[in-house]
Design a protein around this motif. Structure first.
Motif, PDB file in Angstrom:
ATOM      1  N   TYR A  25       0.850  -1.211   0.031  1.00  0.00           N
ATOM      2  CA  TYR A  25       0.145   0.038   0.051  1.00  0.00           C
ATOM      3  C   TYR A  25       0.918   1.382  -0.108  1.00  0.00           C
ATOM      4  CZ  TYR A  25      -4.450   2.198   0.681  1.00  0.00           C
ATOM      5  OH  TYR A  25      -5.457   3.262   0.409  1.00  0.00           O
ATOM      6  N   PHE A  26       1.967   1.040   0.479  1.00  0.00           N
ATOM      7  CA  PHE A  26       3.024   2.310   0.522  1.00  0.00           C
ATOM      8  C   PHE A  26       3.359   2.574  -0.945  1.00  0.00           C
ATOM      9  CE2 PHE A  26       7.419   3.357   0.071  1.00  0.00           C
ATOM     10  CZ  PHE A  26       7.374   4.662   0.906  1.00  0.00           C
ATOM     11  N   ALA A  27       3.600   1.403  -1.618  1.00  0.00           N
ATOM     12  CA  ALA A  27       3.964   1.539  -3.041  1.00  0.00           C
ATOM     13  C   ALA A  27       3.044   2.467  -3.759  1.00  0.00           C
ATOM     14  CB  ALA A  27       4.274   0.281  -3.640  1.00  0.00           C
ATOM     15  N   ASP A  28       1.729   1.937  -3.614  1.00  0.00           N
ATOM     16  CA  ASP A  28       0.502   2.435  -4.364  1.00  0.00           C
ATOM     17  C   ASP A  28       0.384   4.092  -3.943  1.00  0.00           C
ATOM     18  OD1 ASP A  28      -0.252   0.102  -5.492  1.00  0.00           O
ATOM     19  OD2 ASP A  28      -1.383  -0.477  -3.569  1.00  0.00           O
ATOM     20  N   ILE A  29       0.657   4.509  -2.533  1.00  0.00           N
ATOM     21  CA  ILE A  29       0.680   5.789  -2.277  1.00  0.00           C
ATOM     22  C   ILE A  29       1.675   6.428  -3.048  1.00  0.00           C
ATOM     23  CG2 ILE A  29       0.467   7.455  -0.252  1.00  0.00           C
ATOM     24  CD1 ILE A  29      -0.772   5.419   1.228  1.00  0.00           C
ATOM     25  N   MET A  30       2.671   5.970  -2.958  1.00  0.00           N
ATOM     26  CA  MET A  30       4.062   6.639  -3.831  1.00  0.00           C
ATOM     27  C   MET A  30       3.683   6.692  -5.000  1.00  0.00           C
ATOM     28  SD  MET A  30       6.513   7.463  -1.615  1.00  0.00           S
ATOM     29  CE  MET A  30       5.212   7.820  -0.589  1.00  0.00           C
ATOM     30  N   VAL A  31       3.249   6.038  -5.783  1.00  0.00           N
ATOM     31  CA  VAL A  31       2.991   6.194  -7.215  1.00  0.00           C
ATOM     32  C   VAL A  31       1.861   7.346  -7.624  1.00  0.00           C
ATOM     33  CG1 VAL A  31       1.282   4.530  -7.707  1.00  0.00           C
ATOM     34  CG2 VAL A  31       2.812   5.037  -9.500  1.00  0.00           C
ATOM     35  N   ASP A  32       0.782   7.384  -6.481  1.00  0.00           N
ATOM     36  CA  ASP A  32      -0.028   8.460  -6.504  1.00  0.00           C
ATOM     37  C   ASP A  32       0.505   9.902  -6.438  1.00  0.00           C
ATOM     38  OD1 ASP A  32      -2.006   6.558  -7.094  1.00  0.00           O
ATOM     39  OD2 ASP A  32      -3.007   6.644  -5.322  1.00  0.00           O
ATOM     40  N   ILE A  33       1.741   9.932  -5.468  1.00  0.00           N
ATOM     41  CA  ILE A  33       2.296  11.084  -5.135  1.00  0.00           C
ATOM     42  C   ILE A  33       3.188  11.594  -6.238  1.00  0.00           C
ATOM     43  CG2 ILE A  33       4.024  12.194  -3.809  1.00  0.00           C
ATOM     44  CD1 ILE A  33       2.889  10.769  -1.399  1.00  0.00           C
ATOM     45  N   GLY A  34       3.823  10.423  -6.761  1.00  0.00           N
ATOM     46  CA  GLY A  34       4.786  10.872  -8.187  1.00  0.00           C
ATOM     47  C   GLY A  34       3.907  11.220  -9.269  1.00  0.00           C
ATOM     48  N   ILE A  35       2.734  10.642  -9.605  1.00  0.00           N
ATOM     49  CA  ILE A  35       1.714  11.142 -10.784  1.00  0.00           C
ATOM     50  C   ILE A  35       1.453  12.468 -10.382  1.00  0.00           C
ATOM     51  CG2 ILE A  35      -0.146  10.528 -12.041  1.00  0.00           C
ATOM     52  CD1 ILE A  35       0.428   7.665 -11.703  1.00  0.00           C
ATOM     53  N   THR A  36       0.768  12.822  -9.442  1.00  0.00           N
ATOM     54  CA  THR A  36       0.233  14.010  -8.905  1.00  0.00           C
ATOM     55  C   THR A  36       1.314  15.349  -9.110  1.00  0.00           C
ATOM     56  OG1 THR A  36      -1.341  12.886  -7.551  1.00  0.00           O
ATOM     57  CG2 THR A  36      -0.792  15.470  -7.215  1.00  0.00           C
ATOM     58  N   LEU A  37       2.680  15.094  -8.772  1.00  0.00           N
ATOM     59  CA  LEU A  37       3.715  15.850  -8.744  1.00  0.00           C
ATOM     60  C   LEU A  37       3.992  16.193 -10.182  1.00  0.00           C
ATOM     61  CD1 LEU A  37       6.101  14.852  -5.811  1.00  0.00           C
ATOM     62  CD2 LEU A  37       4.757  16.706  -6.165  1.00  0.00           C
ATOM     63  N   GLU A  38       4.263  15.139 -11.024  1.00  0.00           N
ATOM     64  CA  GLU A  38       4.345  15.193 -12.658  1.00  0.00           C
ATOM     65  C   GLU A  38       3.369  15.981 -13.143  1.00  0.00           C
ATOM     66  OE1 GLU A  38       6.945  11.257 -13.587  1.00  0.00           O
ATOM     67  OE2 GLU A  38       4.703  11.362 -14.165  1.00  0.00           O
ATOM     68  N   ILE A  39       1.979  15.950 -12.664  1.00  0.00           N
ATOM     69  CA  ILE A  39       0.872  16.669 -13.505  1.00  0.00           C
ATOM     70  C   ILE A  39       1.102  18.284 -12.917  1.00  0.00           C
ATOM     71  CG2 ILE A  39      -1.529  17.105 -13.275  1.00  0.00           C
ATOM     72  CD1 ILE A  39      -1.882  14.111 -13.686  1.00  0.00           C
TER      73      ILE A  39
ATOM     74  N   CYS B  86       8.163   3.285  -5.390  1.00  0.00           N
ATOM     75  CA  CYS B  86       7.089   2.166  -5.802  1.00  0.00           C
ATOM     76  C   CYS B  86       7.462   0.944  -6.325  1.00  0.00           C
ATOM     77  CB  CYS B  86       5.957   2.994  -6.425  1.00  0.00           C
ATOM     78  SG  CYS B  86       4.871   1.879  -7.277  1.00  0.00           S
ATOM     79  N   GLY B  87       8.443   1.095  -7.376  1.00  0.00           N
ATOM     80  CA  GLY B  87       9.022   0.070  -8.114  1.00  0.00           C
ATOM     81  C   GLY B  87       9.613  -0.885  -7.223  1.00  0.00           C
ATOM     82  N   VAL B  88      10.547  -0.423  -6.331  1.00  0.00           N
ATOM     83  CA  VAL B  88      11.152  -1.336  -5.494  1.00  0.00           C
ATOM     84  C   VAL B  88      10.294  -2.042  -4.606  1.00  0.00           C
ATOM     85  CG1 VAL B  88      12.875  -1.554  -3.719  1.00  0.00           C
ATOM     86  CG2 VAL B  88      13.299  -0.033  -5.633  1.00  0.00           C
ATOM     87  N   ALA B  89       9.360  -1.355  -3.721  1.00  0.00           N
ATOM     88  CA  ALA B  89       8.460  -2.077  -3.286  1.00  0.00           C
ATOM     89  C   ALA B  89       7.346  -2.830  -3.377  1.00  0.00           C
ATOM     90  CB  ALA B  89       7.605  -0.742  -1.901  1.00  0.00           C
ATOM     91  N   ALA B  90       6.856  -2.676  -4.677  1.00  0.00           N
ATOM     92  CA  ALA B  90       5.851  -3.437  -5.498  1.00  0.00           C
ATOM     93  C   ALA B  90       6.367  -4.592  -6.060  1.00  0.00           C
ATOM     94  CB  ALA B  90       5.101  -2.739  -6.504  1.00  0.00           C
ATOM     95  N   GLY B  91       7.861  -4.466  -6.290  1.00  0.00           N
ATOM     96  CA  GLY B  91       8.672  -5.497  -7.119  1.00  0.00           C
ATOM     97  C   GLY B  91       8.816  -6.495  -5.922  1.00  0.00           C
ATOM     98  N   ALA B  92       9.264  -6.229  -4.715  1.00  0.00           N
ATOM     99  CA  ALA B  92       9.576  -6.956  -3.427  1.00  0.00           C
ATOM    100  C   ALA B  92       8.438  -7.536  -3.162  1.00  0.00           C
ATOM    101  CB  ALA B  92      10.323  -6.160  -2.676  1.00  0.00           C
ATOM    102  N   CYS B  93       7.400  -7.037  -2.894  1.00  0.00           N
ATOM    103  CA  CYS B  93       6.072  -7.541  -2.469  1.00  0.00           C
ATOM    104  C   CYS B  93       5.273  -8.538  -3.363  1.00  0.00           C
ATOM    105  CB  CYS B  93       5.234  -6.552  -1.880  1.00  0.00           C
ATOM    106  SG  CYS B  93       5.858  -5.402  -0.587  1.00  0.00           S
ATOM    107  N   GLY B  94       5.310  -8.171  -4.697  1.00  0.00           N
ATOM    108  CA  GLY B  94       4.733  -9.063  -5.722  1.00  0.00           C
ATOM    109  C   GLY B  94       4.952 -10.482  -5.481  1.00  0.00           C
ATOM    110  N   GLY B  95       6.045 -10.980  -5.216  1.00  0.00           N
ATOM    111  CA  GLY B  95       6.476 -12.425  -5.051  1.00  0.00           C
ATOM    112  C   GLY B  95       5.749 -13.007  -4.014  1.00  0.00           C
ATOM    113  N   ALA B  96       5.619 -12.179  -2.999  1.00  0.00           N
ATOM    114  CA  ALA B  96       4.808 -12.607  -1.588  1.00  0.00           C
ATOM    115  C   ALA B  96       3.284 -13.057  -1.902  1.00  0.00           C
ATOM    116  CB  ALA B  96       5.132 -11.727  -0.384  1.00  0.00           C
ATOM    117  N   PHE B  97       2.762 -12.017  -2.813  1.00  0.00           N
ATOM    118  CA  PHE B  97       1.294 -12.289  -3.047  1.00  0.00           C
ATOM    119  C   PHE B  97       1.226 -13.434  -4.095  1.00  0.00           C
ATOM    120  CE2 PHE B  97       1.309  -7.673  -1.807  1.00  0.00           C
ATOM    121  CZ  PHE B  97       0.408  -7.873  -0.892  1.00  0.00           C
TER     122      PHE B  97
END
Length: 526
Positions: A199-213, A242-253
């Motif tokens: 969920y931290f990764a999801d929040i980070m990607v939202d913040i990143g996209i918002t800053l780019e806009i 986001c990429g690091v956290a999501a990639g690390a957690c994807g294998g666990a799911f």
């Protein structure tokens, strides 16, 4: 006369024997024919072969010629006739399409009730929410890319290719550096808090996209033009996290769904491939919808308020869909929060029903997953209880503990059979009661189940400390009370841990896979 009678009887017997010899072969033939007819009547007339992905083939004994391959031309004609019949029948064509979709996007479950397993396990709901959030990310990413291109000067006469290239180089370099630093800092804690990091990764990607806009908007203000590059660099840093956290957690799911649906870890490769296929399709749909959306928003006919409202709605849907998808993942092993939750339930239920000494009922993994926090926020309930420090170094253990050097050696010799040592410590220079804490140090041989035992032991000590009176005491009285509590809880743990192990196992928890947060130290005897 007598001889004539005997001769007649002998002739009759010979006649009967000849008749019997004639009837025996006929009788045997009739019996064999009956058995063959019975076997034919009881044998199956059609054999159906089913695959895990829903496909099936039938073999009919009534039409043997249609099931034989006479030659290559005959086989091709037979296949063409089958395809023609399937196209004419809508139900068969729909079944082929369904099996093709199933084999591409859903895992193959070796069971006849695979539909019920997919539905009851929550996997279908999980991929629904996961694909919704992925679609929202794709839509917003295209809009963010459009805004970044506008910010670096695409379409402006005063912009140069060199300046745009330098902006992208600096932005990408900041993202790479951030990913390395973040991996070094948090790599060891990803599995312990896999849902929070996801969920931290999801929040980070939202913040990143918002800053780019938002970043290109600062170019309209002369005093804020210099903030464009820092904003897009910060946005790329958030995306890198986001990429690091999501990639690390994807294998666990993927491992969780493999164990839930198939029962072994062997299906993790198939789960991963099917998840990639789902994301590919949703990414393509997202690109088409984002292109239409970008064209409509860039035409100038849409007001800024509608544009901002649409973006906020997509961001909210993204967060809510991720929230619900993580609620469907019921991990059956303990981390720090889940272990503390179950231990609290166990000790509270034990106080209420301690008459028959039966194993109390605790929450199952699915029940705990519905209340498990997904944000890294301080737990106010745990702050009120006695702090527990797991995996401390022996230097800290000796400095904060009430034991002297001689008593420490006595504790070590007494607990040689155990793979951990426990003591009550006091933080700060003054050993006052308000600074009490429970210290636990592990040996390298300590198993995951013994870690659970040590945490239960520490919680029992904390409960006993909380039950003592709050009157002020000197150091000698305080140390005597602490020693008495430590001795009393050791005997109490011997009685309670088998009950806790039984309660956790009955609820579906796996103690052998426990991973709680520690300070990372292990003590060795030399």
């Amino acid at each position: 006369a007598v001889s004539m009678i005997k001769l007649g009887s002998m002739q009759q017997q010979q006649h009967h024997h000849r008749q019997l010899r004639r009837l025996v072969p006929i009788t045997l033939i009739l019996i064999i024919c009956y058995q063959d007819c019975h076997a034919l009547a009881s044998s199956p007339k059609q054999i159906i072969s089913r695959r895990n992905d829903g496909r099936s083939k039938s073999f009919s004994f009534d039409e043997p010629n249609s099931n034989k391959r006479v030659g290559s031309d005959s086989e091709v004609k037979f296949r063409l006739r089958q395809v023609g019949r399937d196209l004419v029948r809508p139900s068969i064509a729909l079944g082929h399409i369904q099996s093709a979709v199933r084999s591409t996007f859903l895992p193959s479950i070796p069971s006849s009730s695979s539909n019920n397993i997919l539905r009851n396990s929550g996997y279908l709901q999980y991929i629904l929410f996961d694909n919704i959030q992925d679609l929202c990310t794709s839509l917003r990413s295209v809009l963010a890319t459009q805004r970044i291109l506008e910010g670096v000067g695409v379409g402006r006469a005063d912009a140069t290719a060199l300046s745009a290239t330098l902006n992208f180089l600096i932005r990408d370099g900041c993202g790479m550096l951030a990913s390395l630093l973040f991996t070094s800092y948090a790599a060891s804690s990803f599995r312990r808090n896999v849902k929070r990091w996801k969920y931290f990764a999801d929040i980070m990607v939202d913040i990143g996209i918002t800053l780019e806009i938002v970043a290109p908007s600062v170019l309209s203000f002369p005093l804020l033009k210099g903030w464009f590059l820092p904003l897009i660099c910060l946005a790329n840093v958030c995306k890198a996290l986001c990429g690091v956290a999501a990639g690390a957690c994807g294998g666990a799911f993927q491992l969780y769904w493999s164990m839930t649906l198939i029962g072994t870890q062997d299906g993790i490769s198939e789960i991963s491939a099917k998840s990639g296929a789902q994301r590919t399709v949703m990414g393509g749909v997202g690109l088409i919808m984002a292109g239409l959306l970008a064209k409509g928003l860039g035409s100038g006919h849409v007001s800024r308020i509608v544009w901002i409202g649409l973006y906020c709605a997509l961001t909210s849907i993204h967060l809510v869909a991720n929230w619900w998808s993580l609620r469907l993942v019921a991990l059956d092993w303990f981390n720090s929060w889940r272990l503390h939750c179950i231990v609290d339930q166990f000790l509270f239920s034990l106080d209420e029903t301690n008459t028959n000494k039966k194993a109390p009922v605790v929450s199952s993994p699915m029940e705990v997953s519905r209340i498990e926090p997904l944000l890294f926020l301080p737990d106010l309930k745990r702050k009120k209880s006695c702090p527990i420090e797991m995996g401390v170094s022996f230097n800290r253990f000796a400095r904060l503990s009430h034991h002297t050097s001689a008593s420490l050696q006595e504790v070590l010799s007494r607990n040689q059979k155990q793979n951990y040592i426990l003591s009550v410590g006091h933080a700060g220079r003054k050993r006052v009661k308000q600074k009490r804490r429970v210290l636990v140090a592990f040996r390298p041989e300590c198993s995951n189940k013994e870690v659970v035992m040590a945490y239960l032991h520490a919680c029992i000590v904390g409960y006993e400390l909380a039950s003592t009176s709050k009157e002020q005491r000197n150091d000698v009285e305080e140390i005597e009370i602490v020693k008495e509590i430590e001795m009393r809880t050791e005997s109490k743990l011997t009685e309670l841990f088998p009950l806790f192990e039984m309660s956790a196992s009955n609820a579906g928890w796996n103690l052998d896979r426990t991973e709680i947060s520690t300070q990372g130290y292990e003590i060795c005897y030399e």
